[in-house]
Enzyme design. Sequence first.
Site, short mmCIF file in Angstrom:
data_model
loop_
_atom_site.label_atom_id
_atom_site.label_comp_id
_atom_site.label_asym_id
_atom_site.label_seq_id
_atom_site.Cartn_x
_atom_site.Cartn_y
_atom_site.Cartn_z
N HIS A 163 0.84 -1.21 0.00
CA HIS A 163 0.00 0.00 0.00
C HIS A 163 0.87 1.25 0.00
CE1 HIS A 163 -3.97 1.91 1.62
NE2 HIS A 163 -3.30 2.77 0.89
N ASP B 288 1.01 2.67 3.67
CA ASP B 288 0.17 3.77 3.18
C ASP B 288 1.02 5.04 2.98
OD1 ASP B 288 -1.94 5.23 2.24
OD2 ASP B 288 -3.04 5.31 4.13
N HIS C 245 3.09 14.28 0.37
CA HIS C 245 2.45 15.56 0.08
C HIS C 245 3.50 16.65 0.20
CE1 HIS C 245 -1.63 14.09 -0.20
NE2 HIS C 245 -1.52 13.47 0.96
N GLY D 292 -2.54 12.22 5.13
CA GLY D 292 -1.54 11.24 4.72
C GLY D 292 -0.14 11.60 5.16
#
Lengths: 308, 430
Positions: free
Chosen positions: B67, B311, B315, B330
Amino acid sequence: MGNLTREHFLDLETAPRQDLQKIIDTAYTFREVLDRPIKKVPSLTGRNIVNLFFENSTRTRMSFELAEKRLSADVINFSASSSSLTKGESLKDTVQNIHSMKMDAVIMRHPTPGSVLKLTRFVDATVINAGDGTHEHPTQGMLDMMSLHQKFGRLKGLKVGIVGDILHSRVALSNIFGLTTMGAKVTLCGPPHLIPRGVEDLGVRVDYNIDDVIDWADALNVLRIQRERMGVGLIPSVREYRDFFGITAERMKNHKKEIVIMHPGPMNRGVEIDSVVADGGQAIILDQVLNGVAVRMSILYLLLGPNE
Amino acid sequence: MGLSTYSGYLLLKNGKIFDPFNDKMFSGSILLKNGKIDTVGDAGLPENCTEIDCTGKIVTVGFTDIHAHFREPGREDKETLETGSLAALAGGFTEICVMPNTDPVLDTPESIRFIIEKAAGLPVTIHPIGAITTGQRGEGLAEIGEMVRAGAVGISDDGIPLSNGLLMRYALEYGRMYDVPVINHAEDISLRGGGQINEGELSTRLGLSGIPDISESVMVYRDLALAEYTGGRLHIPHVSSRKSVGLIRQFKEKGVNVSAEVSPHHLGLTEMAARDFDTNLKVAPPIRSEADRLALIEGLIDGTLDCIATDHAPHTIEEKEKDFINAPGGMIGLESAFGMVHTVLTAAGASTQDIIKWLSVNPQKVFNLPGKQIVKGARADLVVIDPRREWVFKEENIVSRSHNTPMVGMNFTGKVELTIRDKYIFRTAD
């Protein structure tokens, strides 16, 4: 260390009791200034303050501006629509422009919780929170406490009911933190889904029956029902809200007891409070407005003025 | 530090060799030659051989992350397949499954092939995951069969939950034909509302709208019930709550074909970390309470949760500097993953070998990947770990193109020191 234990005024949650007491004590001296024919003192001559409002506000902005001018500070106002922030302009961009103008203090209102704390990392000016979203409105909390103190001569042990949409209210949160720090007892009253889960952990009681709260309380802080904050259908109707939570003329008549009524304004007359009550002898709503100027003068003076 | 290549012989000597696929641990050396394993065990020392002393260290297979977000195509300013690969190597990962929420969305065989071809020369193997619905719009099924044929290893609409139960049923039924997992971000978006952090005392104190744990668990329940009903292959990503763990355990006991992953940040952090409104802690699903965190650890140890997945969500600084409501959710996770989980899970009683399995064997199984071998002739795909090494995760050592992580400054025990893939060798910062 200055007159207060911290350099900014961001919240009442972490503010120590001694600071809150000092702000109230100092505000009384400024109340006297406001009653003089010449309502101005030179305390902040030469200091530059910007009122940075990312959300519509008339009363709070006017109150700050008046407080700043009464202290002889130089004032500029900056109003930006909150939409400019969502369009991708970062808070940092906007604020650094202002920072370049060498401000001594920034008074900020912003729709997002925590934005005021974030601001302290971008500027080296003193920062005062004029409301950060649904987080806190600490100067409102202070003026509410000063008004109660003025009326009752004490805060410790005072029984205060806060009525309305607690979940979306920064006024409620600052009142809860400030009043519990000062030793007052707080009961929240409002529709159950508009009271945060687990709010009892903050040291307050919850009671959904407004008549019981009126019987219990020394004073009520009646919150504005902010329709614009709510999703559709949170409150079934004005009629239903009035019947269950409204501070109506009829309801107050049924209670024999004298009880002090506060409201942070602006009021929805006929919704959360009736005009007869708001304009009646029990209400101290206009005192709150004047105390707001005094409290803001006090905070500005203690943070920016000379060390005592 | 960083990436280099070697040619000829490379000897990893005197380490503890751990083969997690066969659950075998033994002392010895591994001799590599031109990107392949030449000898395992008692290797001799050929001429012109580079030696790396692995005394006190564990030599095992490269990790697999099922992921991650590498943002290519579309947001190459945050991460690319290449920069993501380097971040992966820095964390000990040699195989990465990338989510389809790129721009454009990976929802056609052409876009799946684009990823595979673009990643072909990279030192890390990248497996694309295809979207369940066209454009992640939740309206109609994408060309799942064609995408699987082109190399997609799973299907997911990533962060956008399939709210339509009928469509989720179709995806699970249709997916059976290909034996790929259907991965649904389990969140009832109406219950999430405008939520920003976990609903609890902190959300009340901060005035930030709360996301209740049930916004996850009710969707987990729906998906489990659909998996049971259809016999489809469900994979639940980034489980965050105690309630979800309980439901997954219950359905696994019934024999339902389901797997689940947990992230290092949900294992290692609690909601209280967001006390100062740090936007690096804004993540979906939110980091929850200590009770939830302990339930996740327990669920991983008892097998309710199958594996660890990062995950990894890069950003830009500019985006994370926005206010809490407007900042995107995130955090990056590849490079801190092993340090975080090794620190937290060994303290909870897990062994380093268990942790290696949760990062290698189990994710490979969950996504039907072929596994890895430590035998003569196999491709070099190894990491060297110092399980006792104490280190600080420092921002200046981050390899990813983005730096959005709340882990900076944290102390970890257990460190990936080397990652070797074919002829590539990545040395992490000291």
